[in-house]
Motif scaffolding. Structure first.
Motif, PDB file in Angstrom:
ATOM      1  N   ALA A  56      -1.702  -4.345  -0.165  1.00 29.67           N
ATOM      2  CA  ALA A  56      -2.960  -3.954  -0.787  1.00 29.67           C
ATOM      3  C   ALA A  56      -3.251  -4.975  -1.876  1.00 29.67           C
ATOM      4  N   LEU A  57      -4.452  -5.515  -1.877  1.00 31.26           N
ATOM      5  CA  LEU A  57      -4.871  -6.443  -2.923  1.00 31.26           C
ATOM      6  C   LEU A  57      -5.532  -5.630  -4.028  1.00 31.26           C
ATOM      7  N   VAL A  58      -5.245  -5.989  -5.266  1.00 34.08           N
ATOM      8  CA  VAL A  58      -5.757  -5.239  -6.412  1.00 34.08           C
ATOM      9  C   VAL A  58      -6.677  -6.146  -7.220  1.00 34.08           C
ATOM     10  N   ARG A 112      -7.200  -2.612   1.239  1.00 32.57           N
ATOM     11  CA  ARG A 112      -6.210  -2.789   2.295  1.00 32.57           C
ATOM     12  C   ARG A 112      -6.897  -2.808   3.655  1.00 32.57           C
ATOM     13  N   ASN A 113      -6.154  -3.237   4.643  1.00 37.38           N
ATOM     14  CA  ASN A 113      -6.617  -3.246   6.027  1.00 37.38           C
ATOM     15  C   ASN A 113      -6.193  -1.919   6.649  1.00 37.38           C
ATOM     16  N   SER A 114      -7.130  -1.184   7.213  1.00 39.24           N
ATOM     17  CA  SER A 114      -6.806   0.125   7.778  1.00 39.24           C
ATOM     18  C   SER A 114      -5.844   0.042   8.957  1.00 39.24           C
ATOM     19  N   ARG A 115      -5.762  -1.102   9.617  1.00 39.32           N
ATOM     20  CA  ARG A 115      -4.809  -1.254  10.726  1.00 39.32           C
ATOM     21  C   ARG A 115      -3.375  -1.354  10.245  1.00 39.32           C
ATOM     22  N   ASP A 116      -3.176  -1.607   8.960  1.00 35.04           N
ATOM     23  CA  ASP A 116      -1.838  -1.756   8.396  1.00 35.04           C
ATOM     24  C   ASP A 116      -1.744  -0.952   7.102  1.00 35.04           C
ATOM     25  N   GLY A 175     -10.258   1.284  13.948  1.00 36.64           N
ATOM     26  CA  GLY A 175      -9.298   0.971  12.910  1.00 36.64           C
ATOM     27  C   GLY A 175      -9.326  -0.445  12.385  1.00 36.64           C
ATOM     28  N   ASN A 176     -10.432  -1.135  12.498  1.00 34.39           N
ATOM     29  CA  ASN A 176     -10.530  -2.501  11.951  1.00 34.39           C
ATOM     30  C   ASN A 176     -11.409  -2.491  10.714  1.00 34.39           C
ATOM     31  N   ALA A 222       0.834  -1.198   0.000  1.00 28.80           N
ATOM     32  CA  ALA A 222       0.000   0.000   0.000  1.00 28.80           C
ATOM     33  C   ALA A 222       0.871   1.252   0.000  1.00 28.80           C
ATOM     34  N   ALA A 223       2.082   1.143   0.530  1.00 32.28           N
ATOM     35  CA  ALA A 223       3.007   2.283   0.534  1.00 32.28           C
ATOM     36  C   ALA A 223       3.407   2.675  -0.891  1.00 32.28           C
ATOM     37  N   GLU A 224       3.283   1.741  -1.835  1.00 29.19           N
ATOM     38  CA  GLU A 224       3.612   2.037  -3.230  1.00 29.19           C
ATOM     39  C   GLU A 224       2.463   2.728  -3.957  1.00 29.19           C
ATOM     40  N   LEU A 225       1.395   3.030  -3.244  1.00 24.09           N
ATOM     41  CA  LEU A 225       0.232   3.712  -3.822  1.00 24.09           C
ATOM     42  C   LEU A 225      -0.012   5.037  -3.088  1.00 24.09           C
TER      43      LEU A 225
END
Length: 79
Positions: free
Chosen positions: A54-56, A45-49, A29-30, A11-14
């Motif tokens: 991230a699944l696309v 993505r999961n908001s806790r992480d 945050g769940n 997710a950091a790559e987005l």
């Protein structure tokens, strides 16, 4: 059952996408968050992480999932 075309990325790559979550999500945050990508795909993505995986998915895959959820196909997960 057909093979899904799901991919995953960090997710950091987005960094430039706008993540959204349901108004039904709790404040702790769940939550599952989604973002529309430039190529037409949808990232989840999961908001806790937020920096994690991230699944696309394609729009067709998301549409099929949402239709099933609206039709009650997944109600057994929460009951």
């Amino acid at each position: 059952m057909s093979e899904m075309s799901r991919t995953s990325t960090s997710a950091a790559e987005l960094p430039s996408v706008r993540w959204r979550k349901s108004r039904h999500s709790g404040a702790i945050g769940n939550c599952v968050e989604v973002a529309a990508l430039n190529g037409g795909e949808v990232a989840m993505r999961n908001s806790r992480d937020p920096e994690g995986t991230a699944l696309v998915y394609t729009r067709a895959e998301i549409a099929a999932f949402v239709a099933g959820a609206k039709d009650g196909e997944f109600d057994d997960f929460i009951n």
